[in-house]
Design an enzyme around this catalytic site. Structure first.
Site, PDB file in Angstrom:
ATOM      1  N   CYS A 117     -51.494 -76.161  35.115  1.00  0.00           N
ATOM      2  CA  CYS A 117     -51.545 -75.779  33.698  1.00  0.00           C
ATOM      3  C   CYS A 117     -50.391 -76.368  32.885  1.00  0.00           C
ATOM      4  O   CYS A 117     -50.462 -76.423  31.660  1.00  0.00           O
ATOM      5  CB  CYS A 117     -51.552 -74.270  33.555  1.00  0.00           C
ATOM      6  N   HIS A 257     -49.645 -72.285  26.706  1.00  0.00           N
ATOM      7  CA  HIS A 257     -50.751 -72.265  27.663  1.00  0.00           C
ATOM      8  C   HIS A 257     -51.517 -70.949  27.487  1.00  0.00           C
ATOM      9  O   HIS A 257     -50.910 -69.903  27.241  1.00  0.00           O
ATOM     10  CB  HIS A 257     -50.205 -72.388  29.088  1.00  0.00           C
ATOM     11  N   ASN A 287     -58.882 -69.663  30.243  1.00  0.00           N
ATOM     12  CA  ASN A 287     -57.848 -70.540  30.819  1.00  0.00           C
ATOM     13  C   ASN A 287     -58.498 -71.835  31.298  1.00  0.00           C
ATOM     14  O   ASN A 287     -59.278 -71.824  32.246  1.00  0.00           O
ATOM     15  CB  ASN A 287     -57.156 -69.805  31.985  1.00  0.00           C
TER      16      ASN A 287
HETATM   17  N1  ACO Z   1     -62.910 -56.552  36.107  1.00  0.00           N
HETATM   18  C1  ACO Z   1     -62.617 -55.282  36.408  1.00  0.00           C
HETATM   19  N2  ACO Z   1     -61.590 -54.935  37.204  1.00  0.00           N
HETATM   20  C2  ACO Z   1     -60.848 -55.923  37.707  1.00  0.00           C
HETATM   21  C3  ACO Z   1     -61.099 -57.271  37.430  1.00  0.00           C
HETATM   22  C4  ACO Z   1     -62.188 -57.580  36.606  1.00  0.00           C
HETATM   23  N3  ACO Z   1     -62.513 -58.824  36.280  1.00  0.00           N
HETATM   24  N4  ACO Z   1     -60.186 -58.032  38.055  1.00  0.00           N
HETATM   25  C5  ACO Z   1     -59.372 -57.190  38.719  1.00  0.00           C
HETATM   26  N5  ACO Z   1     -59.789 -55.910  38.508  1.00  0.00           N
HETATM   27  C6  ACO Z   1     -59.202 -54.690  39.037  1.00  0.00           C
HETATM   28  C7  ACO Z   1     -58.428 -54.917  40.293  1.00  0.00           C
HETATM   29  O1  ACO Z   1     -59.280 -54.921  41.420  1.00  0.00           O
HETATM   30  C8  ACO Z   1     -57.500 -53.733  40.282  1.00  0.00           C
HETATM   31  O2  ACO Z   1     -58.206 -52.605  40.765  1.00  0.00           O
HETATM   32  P1  ACO Z   1     -57.487 -51.558  41.761  1.00  0.00           P
HETATM   33  O3  ACO Z   1     -56.349 -51.010  40.952  1.00  0.00           O
HETATM   34  O4  ACO Z   1     -58.561 -50.593  42.046  1.00  0.00           O
HETATM   35  O5  ACO Z   1     -57.042 -52.383  42.921  1.00  0.00           O
HETATM   36  C9  ACO Z   1     -57.222 -53.492  38.802  1.00  0.00           C
HETATM   37  O6  ACO Z   1     -58.277 -54.178  38.099  1.00  0.00           O
HETATM   38  C10 ACO Z   1     -55.898 -54.038  38.328  1.00  0.00           C
HETATM   39  O7  ACO Z   1     -55.750 -55.346  38.872  1.00  0.00           O
HETATM   40  P2  ACO Z   1     -54.470 -56.200  38.526  1.00  0.00           P
HETATM   41  O8  ACO Z   1     -54.510 -57.466  39.306  1.00  0.00           O
HETATM   42  O9  ACO Z   1     -53.258 -55.322  38.631  1.00  0.00           O
HETATM   43  O10 ACO Z   1     -54.734 -56.513  36.999  1.00  0.00           O
HETATM   44  P3  ACO Z   1     -53.748 -57.173  35.996  1.00  0.00           P
HETATM   45  O11 ACO Z   1     -53.539 -56.283  34.851  1.00  0.00           O
HETATM   46  O12 ACO Z   1     -52.533 -57.750  36.684  1.00  0.00           O
HETATM   47  O13 ACO Z   1     -54.590 -58.414  35.472  1.00  0.00           O
HETATM   48  C11 ACO Z   1     -54.830 -60.784  35.784  1.00  0.00           C
HETATM   49  C12 ACO Z   1     -55.035 -59.414  36.378  1.00  0.00           C
HETATM   50  C13 ACO Z   1     -55.615 -60.867  34.481  1.00  0.00           C
HETATM   51  C14 ACO Z   1     -55.307 -61.840  36.749  1.00  0.00           C
HETATM   52  C15 ACO Z   1     -53.322 -60.973  35.477  1.00  0.00           C
HETATM   53  O14 ACO Z   1     -52.577 -60.617  36.621  1.00  0.00           O
HETATM   54  C16 ACO Z   1     -52.963 -62.361  35.074  1.00  0.00           C
HETATM   55  O15 ACO Z   1     -53.300 -62.797  33.987  1.00  0.00           O
HETATM   56  N6  ACO Z   1     -52.224 -63.072  35.926  1.00  0.00           N
HETATM   57  C17 ACO Z   1     -51.752 -64.404  35.584  1.00  0.00           C
HETATM   58  C18 ACO Z   1     -52.832 -65.427  35.805  1.00  0.00           C
HETATM   59  C19 ACO Z   1     -52.354 -66.767  35.308  1.00  0.00           C
HETATM   60  O16 ACO Z   1     -51.550 -66.834  34.397  1.00  0.00           O
HETATM   61  N7  ACO Z   1     -52.777 -67.870  35.878  1.00  0.00           N
HETATM   62  C20 ACO Z   1     -52.293 -69.137  35.357  1.00  0.00           C
HETATM   63  C21 ACO Z   1     -52.277 -70.166  36.288  1.00  0.00           C
HETATM   64  S1  ACO Z   1     -53.875 -70.696  36.691  1.00  0.00           S
HETATM   65  C22 ACO Z   1     -53.714 -72.319  37.187  1.00  0.00           C
HETATM   66  O17 ACO Z   1     -52.637 -72.859  37.289  1.00  0.00           O
HETATM   67  C23 ACO Z   1     -54.974 -72.978  37.541  1.00  0.00           C
END
Ligand code: ACO
Length: 334
Positions: A117, A257, A287
């Protein structure tokens, strides 16, 4: 070669998005998720998906053609083409070489660059060095992805996040005081496992077994990446500013980004910038890895949001782990 000091800036921009839209409501039918969860946790409402059989180069060429036209530059004037991507058409040849041929860039060197990214900002910085030292006059820099082809549609942790698209910029010499004023590139390979495609290269070549285990698709530890990203995206801009002793109040626009609206908001807060000075399109496109920054830049430029003299901070982070930013003084007239 003796280093000469020219200023490298943006002569023109372009972008392209596939027509097919995948909404959060569509995803509710595929995995256990909801529009409410995706919107609240990420800011994404919909994303674009390239049709089956459409390679990344197809998107990249359309963005490149728009950027060349906007810059008033002919393909044969290009000295260099860099494509930042993690979804090239094939491992060999590079997609940059495919573009060199299709565009008719008969005098251009061409290569792909891998910094996920952060890739577009890395690539623009690399191209700028050739322009600054006088070796090259014009470069085409592209960030383009078809991430949809590497999504595990059974994994709700990742499949709601990504989309396809391409953005491009033509870089060339600009007047004193304009163009790329400073940059900051960084990496921390110790976090490399946090975002990966486990079976995609010589470590674990793609096989029936790895495909059955979905190891040929994107894996991400979202929490780890989130923790890293909220620090990295603002900090890298601060690093770039420090190199030129520029106070952060002088930034007119932040082009970040687009991985998660909460990460973007935290970077804006770190830089004391109101959100109306931050270019955001994550709700429309999700993304798109290396394509996010150039699409946001190009879309805003074509909407005439920037005026000559504006200071723009480009900032990205991603797999590697990597981060990158640059400070750009906009040189184009309205
Ligand atoms: N729908 C519903 N629930 C979901 C989903 C979904 N799509 N995805 C995860 N959950 C659930 C999880 O299973 C978890 O449930 P649990 O508590 O029962 O285990 C709960 O939601 C919370 O999950 P978290 O992972 O804690 O959610 P978070 O608020 O951290 O959001 C996310 C997840 C959106 C992926 C976030 O962590 C994020 O944006 N991370 C950064 C990603 C990023 O920036 N990537 C960039 C690089 S990509 C590249 O280089 C190609």
């Amino acid at each position: 070669m003796t280093a000469k000091a020219y200023n490298a800036g943006v002569l023109g921009t372009g972008f392209y998005l596939p027509e097919k839209i995948l909404t959060n409501a569509d995803l509710e039918k595929i995995v256990d998720t909801s529009d409410e969860w995706i919107t609240e946790r990420t800011g994404i409402k919909e994303r674009r998906i390239a049709d089956d059989g459409v390679p990344m180069s197809h998107l990249a060429i359309k963005a490149a053609e728009m950027a060349l036209e906007d810059a008033g530059v002919k393909p044969e004037e290009l000295d260099l083409i860099i494509v930042a991507t993690l979804t090239s058409d094939r491992i060999i040849p590079s997609t940059a070489c495919i573009l060199q041929d299709r565009l008719g860039a008969t005098h251009a060197a061409a290569f792909d660059l891998s910094a996920a990214c952060s890739g577009f900002v890395y690539a623009a910085t690399v191209a700028a060095q050739f322009i600054t030292n006088g070796a090259y006059k014009k470069a085409l820099v592209i960030g383009a992805e078809t991430l949809s082809k590497y999504i595990n549609w059974e994994d709700r942790n990742t499949c709601v996040l990504f989309g396809d698209g391409a953005g491009a910029a033509v870089l060339g010499r600009v007047d004193d005081g304009y163009g790329i004023l400073s940059f900051d590139l960084g990496s921390d390979g110790s976090g490399g496992d946090a975002i990966q495609i486990p079976s995609s290269g010589s470590l674990a070549p793609v096989s029936k077994e790895t495909i059955d285990k979905r190891l040929n698709l994107i894996y991400m530890n979202g929490k780890e990446v989130f923790k890293f990203a909220v620090k990295a995206m603002g900090k890298t801009v601060v690093n770039s500013l420090e190199k030129i002793d520029m106070p952060q109040e002088q930034i007119d626009w932040l082009v970040p980004h687009q991985a998660n609206i909460r990460i973007i908001q935290s970077a804006a807060k770190r830089l004391s910038m109101p959100m109306d000075k931050v270019i955001v399109n994550i709700h429309k496109y999700g993304n798109m890895s290396a394509a996010c920054v150039p699409i946001a830049l190009a879309e805003a430029a074509h909407e005439k949001r920037f005026k000559k003299g504006d200071v723009i901070a480009l900032s990205g982070f991603g797999a590697g782990l990597t981060w990158a930013s640059c400070i750009l003084r906009w040189s184009k007239e309205d």
